[in-house]
Design an enzyme around this catalytic site. Structure first.
Site, PDB file in Angstrom:
ATOM      1  N   ASP A 168     -31.266  26.531  -5.364  1.00 38.50           N
ATOM      2  CA  ASP A 168     -30.440  26.013  -4.191  1.00 38.50           C
ATOM      3  C   ASP A 168     -29.968  27.269  -3.545  1.00 38.50           C
ATOM      4  O   ASP A 168     -30.016  28.371  -4.131  1.00 38.50           O
ATOM      5  CB  ASP A 168     -29.350  25.051  -4.911  1.00 38.50           C
ATOM      6  CG  ASP A 168     -28.723  24.447  -3.537  1.00 38.50           C
ATOM      7  OD1 ASP A 168     -29.158  24.256  -2.701  1.00 38.50           O
ATOM      8  OD2 ASP A 168     -27.335  24.535  -3.858  1.00 38.50           O
ATOM      9  N   SER A 169     -29.218  26.874  -2.477  1.00 40.62           N
ATOM     10  CA  SER A 169     -28.639  27.978  -1.710  1.00 40.62           C
ATOM     11  C   SER A 169     -27.269  28.440  -2.239  1.00 40.62           C
ATOM     12  O   SER A 169     -27.043  29.483  -2.090  1.00 40.62           O
ATOM     13  CB  SER A 169     -28.315  27.353  -0.126  1.00 40.62           C
ATOM     14  OG  SER A 169     -27.329  26.488  -0.394  1.00 40.62           O
TER      15      SER A 169
ATOM     16  N   GLU B 276     -18.084  24.468  -2.559  1.00 45.35           N
ATOM     17  CA  GLU B 276     -18.276  25.892  -2.940  1.00 45.35           C
ATOM     18  C   GLU B 276     -16.655  26.611  -3.306  1.00 45.35           C
ATOM     19  O   GLU B 276     -16.670  27.326  -4.013  1.00 45.35           O
ATOM     20  CB  GLU B 276     -18.919  26.709  -1.737  1.00 45.35           C
ATOM     21  CG  GLU B 276     -20.442  26.790  -1.762  1.00 45.35           C
ATOM     22  CD  GLU B 276     -21.155  27.213  -2.633  1.00 45.35           C
ATOM     23  OE1 GLU B 276     -20.935  28.411  -3.192  1.00 45.35           O
ATOM     24  OE2 GLU B 276     -22.658  26.784  -2.888  1.00 45.35           O
TER      25      GLU B 276
ATOM     26  N   CYS C  34     -27.800  16.249   0.502  1.00 40.96           N
ATOM     27  CA  CYS C  34     -27.385  17.616   0.163  1.00 40.96           C
ATOM     28  C   CYS C  34     -26.635  17.517  -1.237  1.00 40.96           C
ATOM     29  O   CYS C  34     -25.937  17.004  -1.624  1.00 40.96           O
ATOM     30  CB  CYS C  34     -26.354  18.314   1.037  1.00 40.96           C
ATOM     31  SG  CYS C  34     -25.666  20.000   0.996  1.00 40.96           S
TER      32      CYS C  34
ATOM     33  N   CYS D 121     -32.643  21.793  -3.268  1.00 39.35           N
ATOM     34  CA  CYS D 121     -31.784  21.956  -1.867  1.00 39.35           C
ATOM     35  C   CYS D 121     -32.682  21.088  -0.769  1.00 39.35           C
ATOM     36  O   CYS D 121     -33.795  21.085  -0.764  1.00 39.35           O
ATOM     37  CB  CYS D 121     -31.867  23.385  -1.508  1.00 39.35           C
ATOM     38  SG  CYS D 121     -31.212  23.834  -0.009  1.00 39.35           S
TER      39      CYS D 121
ATOM     40  N   HIS E 249     -25.022  19.648  -2.594  1.00 35.22           N
ATOM     41  CA  HIS E 249     -23.564  19.914  -2.810  1.00 35.22           C
ATOM     42  C   HIS E 249     -22.759  18.548  -2.762  1.00 35.22           C
ATOM     43  O   HIS E 249     -21.595  18.831  -3.251  1.00 35.22           O
ATOM     44  CB  HIS E 249     -22.815  21.034  -1.525  1.00 35.22           C
ATOM     45  CG  HIS E 249     -23.264  22.567  -1.992  1.00 35.22           C
ATOM     46  ND1 HIS E 249     -24.729  22.919  -1.608  1.00 35.22           N
ATOM     47  CD2 HIS E 249     -22.604  23.390  -2.234  1.00 35.22           C
ATOM     48  CE1 HIS E 249     -24.857  24.066  -1.645  1.00 35.22           C
ATOM     49  NE2 HIS E 249     -23.600  24.587  -2.227  1.00 35.22           N
TER      50      HIS E 249
HETATM   51  N1  DGL Z   1     -27.398  22.379  -1.383  1.00 34.97           N
HETATM   52  C1  DGL Z   1     -28.156  22.394  -0.139  1.00 34.97           C
HETATM   53  C2  DGL Z   1     -28.812  21.110   0.395  1.00 34.97           C
HETATM   54  O1  DGL Z   1     -29.008  20.345  -0.450  1.00 34.97           O
HETATM   55  C3  DGL Z   1     -27.885  23.310   0.929  1.00 34.97           C
HETATM   56  C4  DGL Z   1     -26.418  23.609   1.599  1.00 34.97           C
HETATM   57  C5  DGL Z   1     -26.303  24.823   2.431  1.00 34.97           C
HETATM   58  O2  DGL Z   1     -26.705  25.857   2.149  1.00 34.97           O
HETATM   59  O3  DGL Z   1     -25.911  24.539   3.648  1.00 34.97           O
HETATM   60  O4  DGL Z   1     -29.218  21.065   1.397  1.00 34.97           O
END
Ligand code: DGL
Length: 271
Positions: free
Chosen positions: A15-16, A158, A190, A78, A192
């Protein structure tokens, strides 16, 4: 070049940033004997506001980092990469199986909706790509998809602002309109966002079902590994092997919060 895979090879997940840990947790719960290599591109997070060209380049780099560890499959934890660059990952993986979170989330949502009105929240890149609406309408063309980008959710997650008044305020700002569209299902598009699930739930109320694709991905992974006879037969549970491109001060605290265990050693990799 593609390496030899055995049942003992690890499962690569990326993931990012820390968002993909929500997927690691689900895969661990479903497959405790699997070795997991997780890469969080913490130096370059967030991906969501970036251009498609950049996201595709990052997706390629992330895949190559995991390929060094000779995984038996890759999970793209991600949504942004799943929406804009899944083909890049598949190409870099050759014959190795690749699972993205987006398709799994779309399938779950289609099965969950009763009134054919689904809300999707995600990063700017995911929402602009229209990938969720396409994936959902491929399964059922009658479903109406209402999308909303929630870019500030990623830095809030984060930062560990899980129950912070600022998160509540921003959640209200992003979600008030989407729930006026009579949706009965909301996809957390997402990885996150499950970290902020409690605040999201409070904001939208109990009548809307929340979809988190992590469990669907874990289930699909189990199916895939069983079919290809690659399930790890080990009788012990492994802590994930963590790779990051930068080690933010809060990483260990956040890891403990989301995973409910002490953070194992982390390896810094260059991107
Ligand atoms: N967690 C990621 C997603 O599912 C990316 C969040 C990001 O880096 O902007 O899209």
């Amino acid at each position: 070049m593609i390496h030899n895979v055995t049942s003992e090879s690890p499962i690569g997940i990326f993931d990012s940033g820390i968002g993909g840990l929500t997927v690691v947790k689900a895969v661990q719960a479903a497959l405790p004997a699997e070795r997991i290599i997780y890469f969080g591109d913490t130096a370059r997070v967030p991906y969501g506001p970036k251009s498609q060209v950049t996201i595709r380049k990052y997706a390629y780099d992330d895949t190559l980092i995991l390929m060094r560890y000779q995984p038996k499959m890759i999970i793209v934890a991600c949504n942004t990469v799943s929406a804009l660059a899944l083909d890049v990952v598949e190409k870099a993986c050759g014959t190795l199986p690749v699972i993205g979170v987006l398709k799994a989330g779309a399938e779950l949502a289609v099965n969950a909706t009763k009134n054919n009105r689904i809300g999707v929240i995600g990063t700017q890149a995911t929402v602009s790509s229209n990938a969720y609406a396409c994936a959902i309408n491929m399964l059922n063309a009658e479903i109406e998809v209402i999308s909303q980008a929630c870019p500030l959710f990623v830095p809030l997650a984060e930062e560990g602002f899980i129950d912070h008044p600022a998160t509540k305020l921003i959640a209200r700002e992003y979600l008030t309109e989407i729930i006026q569209h009579d949706i009965d299902t909301l996809v957390l598009g997402c990885t996150h966002y499950p970290i902020l699930r409690r605040v999201i739930e409070e904001t939208i109320g109990q009548s809307i079902r929340i979809i988190d694709s992590a469990e669907a991905v874990a289930l699909r992974t189990k199916q895939l590994m069983t079919e290809s006879e690659l399930l790890n037969p080990a009788r012990r549970a492994y802590a994930p092997h963590l790779l990051v491109s930068d080690l933010p001060q809060k990483f260990s605290m956040l890891y403990k919060l989301f995973m409910g265990s002490e953070m194992p050693d982390v390896e810094l990799v260059e991107v």
